[in-house]
Scaffold this motif. Sequence first.
Motif, mmCIF file in Angstrom:
data_model
loop_
_atom_site.group_PDB
_atom_site.id
_atom_site.type_symbol
_atom_site.label_atom_id
_atom_site.label_comp_id
_atom_site.label_asym_id
_atom_site.label_seq_id
_atom_site.Cartn_x
_atom_site.Cartn_y
_atom_site.Cartn_z
ATOM 1 N N ARG A 148 -2.039 3.218 -13.642
ATOM 2 C CA ARG A 148 -1.909 3.353 -12.197
ATOM 3 C C ARG A 148 -2.483 2.140 -11.487
ATOM 4 O O ARG A 148 -3.658 1.856 -11.563
ATOM 5 C CB ARG A 148 -2.609 4.630 -11.730
ATOM 6 N N TYR B 156 -1.529 1.373 -7.981
ATOM 7 C CA TYR B 156 -0.904 1.512 -6.672
ATOM 8 C C TYR B 156 -1.941 1.230 -5.593
ATOM 9 O O TYR B 156 -3.105 0.949 -5.873
ATOM 10 C CB TYR B 156 -0.298 2.903 -6.519
ATOM 11 N N SER B 157 -1.525 1.340 -4.355
ATOM 12 C CA SER B 157 -2.401 0.951 -3.262
ATOM 13 C C SER B 157 -3.391 2.039 -2.870
ATOM 14 O O SER B 157 -4.356 1.766 -2.190
ATOM 15 C CB SER B 157 -1.562 0.559 -2.049
ATOM 16 N N SER C 176 -4.497 8.627 -6.579
ATOM 17 C CA SER C 176 -3.967 9.979 -6.576
ATOM 18 C C SER C 176 -5.099 10.974 -6.383
ATOM 19 O O SER C 176 -6.225 10.738 -6.813
ATOM 20 C CB SER C 176 -3.295 10.296 -7.918
ATOM 21 N N PRO D 155 2.672 7.294 -7.830
ATOM 22 C CA PRO D 155 2.206 6.927 -6.487
ATOM 23 C C PRO D 155 2.208 8.140 -5.548
ATOM 24 O O PRO D 155 2.913 9.121 -5.773
ATOM 25 C CB PRO D 155 3.216 5.883 -6.033
ATOM 26 N N THR D 156 1.434 8.043 -4.502
ATOM 27 C CA THR D 156 1.322 9.134 -3.536
ATOM 28 C C THR D 156 2.261 8.915 -2.357
ATOM 29 O O THR D 156 2.861 7.848 -2.201
ATOM 30 C CB THR D 156 -0.118 9.226 -3.003
ATOM 31 N N ASP E 75 1.328 5.889 -0.495
ATOM 32 C CA ASP E 75 1.817 4.637 -1.083
ATOM 33 C C ASP E 75 3.221 4.317 -0.581
ATOM 34 O O ASP E 75 3.522 3.181 -0.191
ATOM 35 C CB ASP E 75 1.833 4.731 -2.609
ATOM 36 N N TYR E 76 4.077 5.321 -0.585
ATOM 37 C CA TYR E 76 5.454 5.106 -0.147
ATOM 38 C C TYR E 76 5.540 4.891 1.358
ATOM 39 O O TYR E 76 6.437 4.190 1.836
ATOM 40 C CB TYR E 76 6.342 6.270 -0.592
ATOM 41 N N PHE F 122 5.285 -4.815 -3.515
ATOM 42 C CA PHE F 122 5.061 -3.513 -4.142
ATOM 43 C C PHE F 122 5.861 -3.455 -5.450
ATOM 44 O O PHE F 122 6.871 -2.745 -5.540
ATOM 45 C CB PHE F 122 5.495 -2.372 -3.209
ATOM 46 N N TRP G 129 5.531 -2.009 -8.177
ATOM 47 C CA TRP G 129 5.572 -0.746 -8.907
ATOM 48 C C TRP G 129 6.740 0.145 -8.508
ATOM 49 O O TRP G 129 7.112 1.057 -9.233
ATOM 50 C CB TRP G 129 4.266 0.031 -8.701
#
Length: 377
Positions: free
Chosen positions: A35, A37-38, A41, A100-101, A104-105, A183, A185
């Motif tokens: 993981r 991501y920004s 989780s 990602p959460t 994130d999106y 991004f 990922w």
Amino acid sequence: MSVLAAIRAPARRNAFATAPRAAMRSSMRMRPTIRKYSTESPPNPPPKSGSNAWLYGSISGAALISVGYYLYSTSDAGKEAASAAKSAGQAVKVKTNLVPTKEDYQKVYNEIASILEDNDYDDGSYGPVLVRLAWHSSGTYDKDTKTGGSNYATMRFEPEALHGANAGLQVARGVLEKVKEKFPWISYGDLWTLAGVCAIQEMGGPKIPWRPGRIDGFAKDATPDGRLPDASQGSDHLRNIFYRMGFNDQEIVALAGAHALGRCHPDRSGFEGPWTFSPITFTNDFFNLLLNEKWVWRKWSGPKQLQDKKTGTLMMLPTDYVLAQDKSFKKYVKQYAEDQDLFFNDFSKTFSKLLELGVPENQWVTPEPWVLKNADE
């Protein structure tokens, strides 16, 4: 034999025969680094009885999938297994919450929104061409063969990238590469469909429920030409194209309302001009104009298209015009021309359905689609 088992057995044999043990230990240590991501989780809920064994087994399975994917994806014969491995790996990540959460999106959405406006492109916005990219990357789905759709983002490959219906979409793909770099990922399928959602919402349209989970495929997954509408055809052609995807007459008309946006280009489709006077604002104007303006065939050297008699600046395609001629289609055109809220509601549901075509249920990050905020909310 399951997909996971089919991949695991040859992968185990080949891996121990060809890879040093140190490399195997490295590939098995995937959880601490998987993981990046920004945002983090949320913690997993307390495990139920017996669930820990399943969880650790799933993570080990994901590691084996990675090994299998590496061994197989380098050969033509292994491309199908590699696609299956990606799909199974995505399903495992969903089950173990290694995804990602929503936040994130939302950051990706906001980044797309920040690059929509460009005074040097068309009417000052990339929004319409991003909607077209999302639609064309999803509308290749065939419900009978269960091929095509948004899952593999195969427009990245030739010959699909060169299909006539996709002419000009290299502009949209190129613009979104800047977002992909920021991004890395996010899959291309998720990026392209999210860009369509963002464009609709930021240009004044309805909220579009959306969820991630698409994976990137290979050139072998590319679809044949002819699965997208030919604008020079009639109602039978429209039904053949859209029924193949699983849509009905009402949904065909609802999706056509996206022609409120953008314009045609002679160097792309051969056609020329905008459908409405506000081509970067999402409204029900397409239906109002189609129904209430006087349309005449344009006299020019290009393909058959119509223009409004009053100003000669707007155009309609033959596939647009039949919506007002066909009895079944026309009743929905009238409803949407009279009620923009109804159109927005139906378009939202139908466009969301379009963007999910071809994606296996177990790949979705969330069981119910999200509604992302507009950039100014």
